[in-house]
Design a protein around this motif. Structure first.
Motif, mmCIF file in Angstrom:
data_model
loop_
_atom_site.group_PDB
_atom_site.id
_atom_site.type_symbol
_atom_site.label_atom_id
_atom_site.label_comp_id
_atom_site.label_asym_id
_atom_site.label_seq_id
_atom_site.Cartn_x
_atom_site.Cartn_y
_atom_site.Cartn_z
ATOM 1 N N VAL A 189 10.013 -1.972 -2.595
ATOM 2 C CA VAL A 189 9.028 -2.645 -3.446
ATOM 3 C C VAL A 189 9.446 -2.510 -4.904
ATOM 4 C CG1 VAL A 189 7.070 -2.403 -1.883
ATOM 5 C CG2 VAL A 189 7.601 -0.553 -3.461
ATOM 6 N N ASP A 190 9.253 -3.566 -5.647
ATOM 7 C CA ASP A 190 9.570 -3.587 -7.077
ATOM 8 C C ASP A 190 8.555 -4.482 -7.777
ATOM 9 O OD1 ASP A 190 10.845 -3.126 -9.454
ATOM 10 O OD2 ASP A 190 12.383 -4.683 -9.143
ATOM 11 N N PRO A 191 7.759 -3.961 -8.677
ATOM 12 C CA PRO A 191 7.827 -2.600 -9.249
ATOM 13 C C PRO A 191 7.314 -1.551 -8.273
ATOM 14 C CG PRO A 191 5.930 -3.780 -10.113
ATOM 15 C CD PRO A 191 6.696 -4.773 -9.303
ATOM 16 N N PRO A 192 7.644 -0.281 -8.533
ATOM 17 C CA PRO A 192 7.198 0.812 -7.656
ATOM 18 C C PRO A 192 5.677 0.931 -7.635
ATOM 19 C CG PRO A 192 8.982 1.530 -9.098
ATOM 20 C CD PRO A 192 8.527 0.191 -9.608
ATOM 21 N N ILE A 193 5.187 1.585 -6.595
ATOM 22 C CA ILE A 193 3.749 1.839 -6.453
ATOM 23 C C ILE A 193 3.462 3.254 -6.934
ATOM 24 C CG2 ILE A 193 1.807 1.834 -4.854
ATOM 25 C CD1 ILE A 193 3.533 0.224 -2.936
ATOM 26 N N GLU A 194 2.469 3.385 -7.787
ATOM 27 C CA GLU A 194 2.101 4.712 -8.289
ATOM 28 C C GLU A 194 1.022 5.307 -7.400
ATOM 29 O OE1 GLU A 194 0.453 6.966 -12.324
ATOM 30 O OE2 GLU A 194 1.137 4.885 -12.408
ATOM 31 N N VAL A 195 1.315 6.485 -6.859
ATOM 32 C CA VAL A 195 0.356 7.201 -6.011
ATOM 33 C C VAL A 195 0.295 8.645 -6.486
ATOM 34 C CG1 VAL A 195 -0.245 7.913 -3.679
ATOM 35 C CG2 VAL A 195 0.863 5.703 -4.043
ATOM 36 N N HIS A 196 -0.847 9.021 -7.035
ATOM 37 C CA HIS A 196 -1.068 10.390 -7.518
ATOM 38 C C HIS A 196 0.041 10.831 -8.481
ATOM 39 C CE1 HIS A 196 -4.299 10.618 -4.683
ATOM 40 N NE2 HIS A 196 -3.495 10.546 -3.637
ATOM 41 N N GLY A 197 0.401 9.945 -9.378
ATOM 42 C CA GLY A 197 1.400 10.276 -10.391
ATOM 43 C C GLY A 197 2.832 10.109 -9.964
ATOM 44 N N SER A 198 3.080 9.787 -8.686
ATOM 45 C CA SER A 198 4.442 9.599 -8.188
ATOM 46 C C SER A 198 4.744 8.106 -8.053
ATOM 47 C CB SER A 198 4.629 10.288 -6.834
ATOM 48 O OG SER A 198 4.400 11.680 -6.946
ATOM 49 N N GLN A 199 5.987 7.730 -8.321
ATOM 50 C CA GLN A 199 6.419 6.352 -8.205
ATOM 51 C C GLN A 199 7.112 6.146 -6.857
ATOM 52 O OE1 GLN A 199 5.824 3.956 -10.589
ATOM 53 N NE2 GLN A 199 4.656 5.494 -11.721
ATOM 54 N N LEU A 200 6.524 5.323 -5.998
ATOM 55 C CA LEU A 200 7.083 5.056 -4.674
ATOM 56 C C LEU A 200 7.815 3.724 -4.688
ATOM 57 C CD1 LEU A 200 4.073 6.114 -2.392
ATOM 58 C CD2 LEU A 200 5.956 7.511 -3.251
ATOM 59 N N PRO A 232 -3.663 4.078 -1.943
ATOM 60 C CA PRO A 232 -4.775 3.374 -2.595
ATOM 61 C C PRO A 232 -4.670 1.875 -2.346
ATOM 62 C CG PRO A 232 -3.153 4.053 -4.232
ATOM 63 C CD PRO A 232 -2.714 4.656 -2.923
ATOM 64 N N LEU A 233 -5.793 1.258 -2.076
ATOM 65 C CA LEU A 233 -5.812 -0.170 -1.772
ATOM 66 C C LEU A 233 -5.490 -0.979 -3.028
ATOM 67 C CD1 LEU A 233 -8.974 -0.210 0.505
ATOM 68 C CD2 LEU A 233 -6.572 -0.238 1.213
ATOM 69 N N PRO A 234 -4.722 -2.054 -2.874
ATOM 70 C CA PRO A 234 -4.234 -2.808 -4.048
ATOM 71 C C PRO A 234 -5.339 -3.526 -4.801
ATOM 72 C CG PRO A 234 -3.705 -3.946 -2.011
ATOM 73 C CD PRO A 234 -4.264 -2.626 -1.608
ATOM 74 N N GLN A 235 -4.988 -3.961 -6.014
ATOM 75 C CA GLN A 235 -5.936 -4.676 -6.869
ATOM 76 C C GLN A 235 -5.913 -6.173 -6.558
ATOM 77 O OE1 GLN A 235 -7.906 -2.914 -9.032
ATOM 78 N NE2 GLN A 235 -6.936 -1.051 -8.257
ATOM 79 N N VAL A 236 -6.326 -6.510 -5.350
ATOM 80 C CA VAL A 236 -6.414 -7.907 -4.922
ATOM 81 C C VAL A 236 -7.757 -8.117 -4.237
ATOM 82 C CG1 VAL A 236 -3.907 -8.179 -4.657
ATOM 83 C CG2 VAL A 236 -5.280 -7.367 -2.718
ATOM 84 N N ASP A 237 -8.127 -9.393 -4.093
ATOM 85 C CA ASP A 237 -9.422 -9.710 -3.484
ATOM 86 C C ASP A 237 -9.381 -9.589 -1.964
ATOM 87 O OD1 ASP A 237 -10.538 -10.186 -5.980
ATOM 88 O OD2 ASP A 237 -10.011 -12.321 -5.935
ATOM 89 N N VAL A 285 0.857 -1.188 0.000
ATOM 90 C CA VAL A 285 0.000 0.000 0.000
ATOM 91 C C VAL A 285 0.889 1.232 0.000
ATOM 92 C CG1 VAL A 285 -1.829 1.242 1.218
ATOM 93 C CG2 VAL A 285 -1.769 -1.255 1.267
ATOM 94 N N GLY A 286 0.587 2.183 -0.877
ATOM 95 C CA GLY A 286 1.439 3.360 -1.031
ATOM 96 C C GLY A 286 1.430 4.296 0.159
ATOM 97 N N SER A 287 0.270 4.478 0.772
ATOM 98 C CA SER A 287 0.149 5.430 1.878
ATOM 99 C C SER A 287 -0.484 4.743 3.082
ATOM 100 C CB SER A 287 -0.694 6.638 1.456
ATOM 101 O OG SER A 287 -0.923 7.507 2.542
ATOM 102 N N VAL A 288 0.255 4.745 4.205
ATOM 103 C CA VAL A 288 -0.249 4.188 5.459
ATOM 104 C C VAL A 288 0.080 5.175 6.570
ATOM 105 C CG1 VAL A 288 -0.142 2.304 7.119
ATOM 106 C CG2 VAL A 288 0.094 1.814 4.678
#
Length: 241
Positions: free
Chosen positions: A94-105, A136-141, A74-77
């Motif tokens: 983390v690899d690949p980076p997490i995209e949060v509001h246009g930024s790569q974390l 943003p919450l990840p794309q998982v169930d 998760v990008g923001s906690v």
């Protein structure tokens, strides 16, 4: 001859039945660490709380370690201050980076450790909530949070068992957050704008009609005045020379 049971016997049987029912319902409660609410939306943000009940009769809960799932970063906690507790935040690459509001974390929170102040903690018969904000919450169930609960006597409850579909709940279940897919944008979403345009067109047409009617009325009024003036001149005698 039929004998009636004595009232004392009936009362005793009734009390026995009630006691059996009560004892049968009063089995050991399943109190374990949970996340509330237990549902969220993929790609969204949410405020969640890890609810930690104290299951010991003699010791207090003095430390709670929440491990975030490695397969669903998760990008923001962020955490909310809890009176009498401090929190330590650990991160990992983390690899690949997490995209949060246009930024790569390139880093994400991997663990939250809540520690009680000296002589503090969650006492027997109590529970404590530890609120966090995530997104943003990840794309998982589902997201499975493995939690370690440490007591003042040194005992540790390990809430780390992952659920198995179709099976009964494990003895030491980990908190699970279920994530639903975000609802797709509805084609009718632009309908209000289109309706507004139609309303504007109708308003413009109505204004044009109103102006036309006003002009027609003004023209008819001018003709009427002209006709009256002409009739007056016909009635007046010609001036003598």
């Amino acid at each position: 001859m039929i004998r009636l049971r004595r009232p004392t016997t009936i009362a005793a049987l009734t009390l026995t039945a009630v006691a059996t029912a009560v004892l049968g319902l009063a089995g050991p409660a399943s109190a374990h660490v949970t996340i509330n609410p237990a549902e969220g939306t993929q790609g969204g943000y949410g405020r969640f709380a890890f609810r930690v009940p104290n299951e010991s009769d003699t010791a207090s809960t003095v430390k709670v370690e929440v491990n975030l799932p490695e397969n669903a970063p998760v990008g923001s906690v962020s955490t909310m201050p809890v009176a009498g507790w401090t929190v330590a935040v650990e991160k990992r690459k983390v690899d690949p980076p997490i995209e949060v509001h246009g930024s790569q974390l390139t880093e994400a929170v991997s663990k939250l450790t809540f520690t009680a102040a000296p002589n503090g903690g969650v006492k027997p018969g109590e529970f404590q909530e530890f609120p966090v904000s995530m997104g943003p919450l990840p794309q998982v169930d589902t997201m499975v949070f493995k939690v370690l609960q440490t007591y003042s006597d040194g005992n540790v409850s390990r809430w780390i068992a992952e659920p198995t579909p179709g099976a009964e709940e494990p003895e030491n279940p980990a908190p699970v957050l279920k994530l639903a897919a975000a609802a797709p944008a509805s084609p009718g979403a632009s309908a209000p704008a289109a309706a507004a345009d139609d309303d504007d067109d109708d308003a413009g047409a109505g204004a044009a009609v109103a102006l036309g009617v006003a002009g027609l009325v003004a023209g008819l009024g001018g003709l009427a005045l002209g006709g009256l003036a002409f009739a007056r001149t016909r009635r007046e005698p010609a001036a003598k020379s």
